[in-house]
Design an enzyme around this catalytic site. Structure first.
Site, PDB file in Angstrom:
ATOM      1  N   ASP A 188      85.645  30.534  26.720  1.00 20.70           N
ATOM      2  CA  ASP A 188      86.851  30.419  27.515  1.00 20.70           C
ATOM      3  C   ASP A 188      87.345  28.977  27.363  1.00 20.70           C
ATOM      4  O   ASP A 188      86.687  28.125  26.768  1.00 20.70           O
ATOM      5  CB  ASP A 188      86.579  30.806  28.984  1.00 20.70           C
ATOM      6  CG  ASP A 188      87.851  31.206  29.706  1.00 20.70           C
ATOM      7  OD1 ASP A 188      87.760  31.937  30.705  1.00 20.70           O
ATOM      8  OD2 ASP A 188      88.946  30.805  29.266  1.00 20.70           O
TER       9      ASP A 188
HETATM   10  C1  GLC Z   1      91.898  30.988  30.919  1.00 18.81           C
HETATM   11  C2  GLC Z   1      91.222  32.256  31.388  1.00 18.81           C
HETATM   12  C3  GLC Z   1      91.036  33.282  30.311  1.00 18.81           C
HETATM   13  C4  GLC Z   1      92.184  33.179  29.317  1.00 18.81           C
HETATM   14  C5  GLC Z   1      92.030  31.842  28.606  1.00 18.81           C
HETATM   15  C6  GLC Z   1      93.142  31.613  27.575  1.00 18.81           C
HETATM   16  O1  GLC Z   1      91.314  29.881  31.535  1.00 18.81           O
HETATM   17  O2  GLC Z   1      89.971  32.113  32.064  1.00 18.81           O
HETATM   18  O3  GLC Z   1      90.975  34.565  30.939  1.00 18.81           O
HETATM   19  O4  GLC Z   1      92.136  34.235  28.381  1.00 18.81           O
HETATM   20  O5  GLC Z   1      92.003  30.750  29.524  1.00 18.81           O
HETATM   21  O6  GLC Z   1      94.369  31.469  28.216  1.00 18.81           O
END
Ligand code: GLC
Length: 711
Positions: free
Chosen positions: A263
């Site tokens: 993430d």
């Molecule tokens: C965010 C979220 C995740 C998302 C990623 C990209 O922090 O936790 O669900 O897909 O970043 O935007």
């Protein structure tokens, strides 16, 4: 490209080039090549270096991505195209109801249809992969991201996970209108301590395997191409550097052979967690743990080369990760066509098409949940109706991750009712204040619709609350309205269940409408005026108050079970101030037609390993409207080598049934569906007594007993 060509490409790549394939950056890095400022400067990147990375997040638009891809391929020593990934969670330009609502549809075909529509739209816009489905089991609506999940139940979330993977990916992700799916957030992200986003989790081994891991496993079994690691810890280890989680469980036990992506900056954040001393250790731990792509941290780009060259890290681990990334690009067909579906003509034809607009309306009607109705619904167009509450004309009702949706197309409830019922006597006061004028109008109306709850700004990532009560302004509006008119229809907007005991008690009808999406209010109006018979069932329990959280229908008897009463009893497991059960339980929901159930019939009371028995009920539509009844099957394992839940959802079917029609609904039961992790964590089934319940919700007592004999 053939696999041997892929392996030859890998062999020809320099170490630096391979490492760059494991880096994902957002679009802010790809401004004017000469201007390295902001994040690119923080990452100490040279002007052209972002164009050498392997994937991007958050950029869309066919012409924009074509231009970007051309610059990236031109910058790449081996002309390797980038993968464009984006958060298309429940729709691209056309926003569908939020996933907790889609879960409440109890309809995997609908979930698949929505994912397929979202894939068509974003693929036309040049996107290759989506960071969806989010399938985190979530029992704590203080956590703002329960909005993004199909709900509290491992089985329902598993069914929805597989359906969405099918919808996004189809049987070949290189095909037109399909994208690679990324299941998230692995794992246990829906169980942050105290419901506070990004917090640690404290999940027992049994609960982790029995509940929280199940939906990800279902997505893996459905062929999902990517898995995203979660921000949280499991067993005090951040998921992103948790080798047991990513290699032993995800790859070895579940058999996942796709790409693992962190993430956002999650590798870097292991330094904050205190399990990595610095970005160098974070990079080393993450790669060894099995995290292939570093999303938006400078750990990999800043450290892997020296780690490999110093011999601290086996370059073979880098090769393994890069191979998976190249294989994904190859499966997407990007080496042959780096733009995939992206085309402005396709965007014009597919985005916000009539088919998708209709689906947005229908999905909201199928997923709203009628919780109470004393007969005030459905409304008659000839009646005098007043609509109150700020949410009645609030456009922020399409979900906090509907970041690409065309907000100019969103219809508020007021827009929808005015559009659909121009001749009706409906007055609107989109205000939470109960002025004398409003109350006078309410007093002289046949019914009043009050819009309560939250808009999308109060739900989603990091939007945790300690108190899930309605705002005081809404409670005072409700109390003022109640004082002049009893025919109150309460619409509850929001991405999370909210504590609404007063509202439920004093309303004539309560409809949970969630965050219904771009044209979802048309679907809500279809329910209000009886064009659609409501068929949603709760995918998350609605508690009396925050103090009951986390809560789910999956409960254990304990050593001091409470007898069936709401009164407080000393020395048993109960509260002094509220009942044990939620206000509304998982699987609950009403329609406009009464559906009768016969007692459960079993084909046998003995289940022999390797064979099946069948549990059947006859249902009857005693109403005047066509209906869709979600028949649910729960099973209790009465005694095990470890304590077992009082009931677990093991099957459901949404059955269309006409007025006066009778249908038999049957479920097969075999030993495999009864497997659980025993005292020694063996995934097994034990002989003994079981009870199967088949009914309209998780509270049903319509049951029958069967047994697995000692062998
Ligand atoms: C965010 C979220 C995740 C998302 C990623 C990209 O922090 O936790 O669900 O897909 O970043 O935007």
């Amino acid at each position: 490209m053939t696999d041997s060509q892929l392996k030859n490409l890998l062999r020809d790549m320099s170490l630096q080039e391979k490492i760059e394939q494991l880096v994902q950056l957002h679009g802010g890095f790809f401004g004017d090549v000469g201007m390295i400022t902001g994040p690119a400067a923080e990452f100490k990147m040279s002007p052209n270096q972002p164009y050498r990375t392997g994937s991007l997040l958050g950029e869309t638009g066919a012409s924009h991505l074509k231009e970007l891809q051309d610059r990236i391929v031109a910058s790449q020593p081996h002309k390797i195209p980038a993968i464009f990934m984006a958060d298309v969670i429940h729709g691209y330009k056309t926003a569908f109801p939020v996933p907790v609502a889609i879960g409440s549809g109890f309809d995997p075909e609908l979930a698949e249809e929505i994912a397929s529509a979202a894939a068509e739209e974003c693929a036309a816009a040049g996107v290759h992969a989506t960071f969806s489905p989010m399938v985190d089991v979530s029992k704590d609506c203080r956590w703002g991201r329960c909005m993004e999940s199909p709900g509290e139940d491992p089985y329902l979330n598993s069914v929805m996970a597989a359906a969405q993977v099918r919808g996004f990916q189809g049987d070949d992700i290189s095909k037109k209108g399909k994208v690679a799916a990324c299941v998230k957030h692995f794992a246990g992200y829906g169980a942050p301590v105290a419901g506070r986003d990004y917090n640690v989790t404290e999940i027992s081994e049994h609960t982790f395997f029995e509940e929280y891991l199940k939906p990800y496993e279902a997505a893996v079994n459905a062929g999902v191409k990517l898995v995203m690691t979660a921000f949280n810890t499991v067993d005090r280890k951040p998921c992103t550097t948790n080798k047991r989680l990513l290699r032993d469980i995800l790859r070895d036990k579940m058999g996942f052979d796709g790409v693992v992506i962190s993430d956002y900056n999650a590798i870097g954040e292991t330094v904050n967690h205190g399990s990595s001393a610095d970005s160098r250790e974070a990079a080393k731990k993450a790669l060894i743990a099995g995290c292939d792509i570093d999303m938006m941290s400078d750990c990999y780009i800043g450290n892997l080369k020296s780690l490999a060259e110093s011999g601290e890290l086996d370059e073979g681990l880098i090769d393994e990760a890069v191979y998976r990334v190249l294989k994904l690009k190859n499966e997407l067909g990007l080496f042959e066509n780096p733009y995939k579906d992206g085309s402005e003509e396709a965007e014009r034809e597919i985005v916000f098409s009539k088919k998708h607009r209709e689906l947005s309306r229908r999905a909201a009607a199928e997923t709203a949940v009628l919780l109470k109705n004393n007969g005030v619904l459905p409304l008659d167009e000839k009646k005098k109706i007043t609509v109150v509450g700020a949410l009645a004309d609030d456009r922020a009702i399409i979900g906090s991750w509907a970041i690409f949706a065309d907000d100019s197309k969103t219809l508020t409830l007021k827009d929808a009712l005015e559009k659909e019922y121009p001749g009706a006597d409906i007055s609107f006061f989109a205000d939470d204040n109960a002025s004398d004028e409003i109350l006078e109008k309410v007093k002289n109306s046949d019914a009043v619709i009050i819009c309560l709850g939250e808009n999308q700004d109060r739900t989603g990532e990091s939007m945790s609350v300690a108190d899930i009560s309605l705002p005081k302004s809404q409670l005072s509006l409700f109390s003022a309205v109640k004082s002049v008119n009893k025919n109150i229809i309460s619409l509850i907007f929001g991405g999370r269940p909210l504590a609404i005991p007063e509202v439920a008690n004093d309303s004539a009808a309560v409809l949970e409408v969630w965050l219904p999406g771009t044209l979802g209010t048309l679907g809500i109006s279809d329910i209000l005026f009886g064009k659609v018979n409501p068929s949603g069932r709760l995918s998350m329990s609605i508690p009396y108050c925050s103090g009951q959280l986390p809560i789910s229908y999956i409960q254990f008897n304990t050593g001091r079970p409470k007898p069936e009463t709401d009164c407080f009893i000393r020395y048993v497991s109960n509260y002094m101030d509220v009942p044990n059960r939620p206000l509304y339980s998982f699987g609950q929901g009403l329609g406009y037609s009464e559906i009768g159930y016969s007692p459960v019939r079993l084909s046998s009371e003995i289940l022999t390993p390797g064979e099946k028995i069948t549990a059947s009920v006859d249902i009857e539509n005693k109403g005047k409207m066509s209906a869709k009844e979600t028949v649910q099957m729960y099973i209790r394992d009465v005694k095990g080598s470890v304590v077992r839940p009082l009931r677990e959802l093991k099957g459901f079917r949404k059955v269309p049934i006409e007025p006066g029609e009778k249908k038999t609904v049957s479920f097969e039961i075999d030993c495999d569906m009864l497997r659980f992790y025993d005292a020694d964590m063996n995934f097994t089934v034990e002989p003994g007594d079981f009870t199967v319940y088949v009914g309209k919700d998780s509270l049903t007592e319509n049951g029958a007993g069967f047994r697995i004999l000692e062998n």
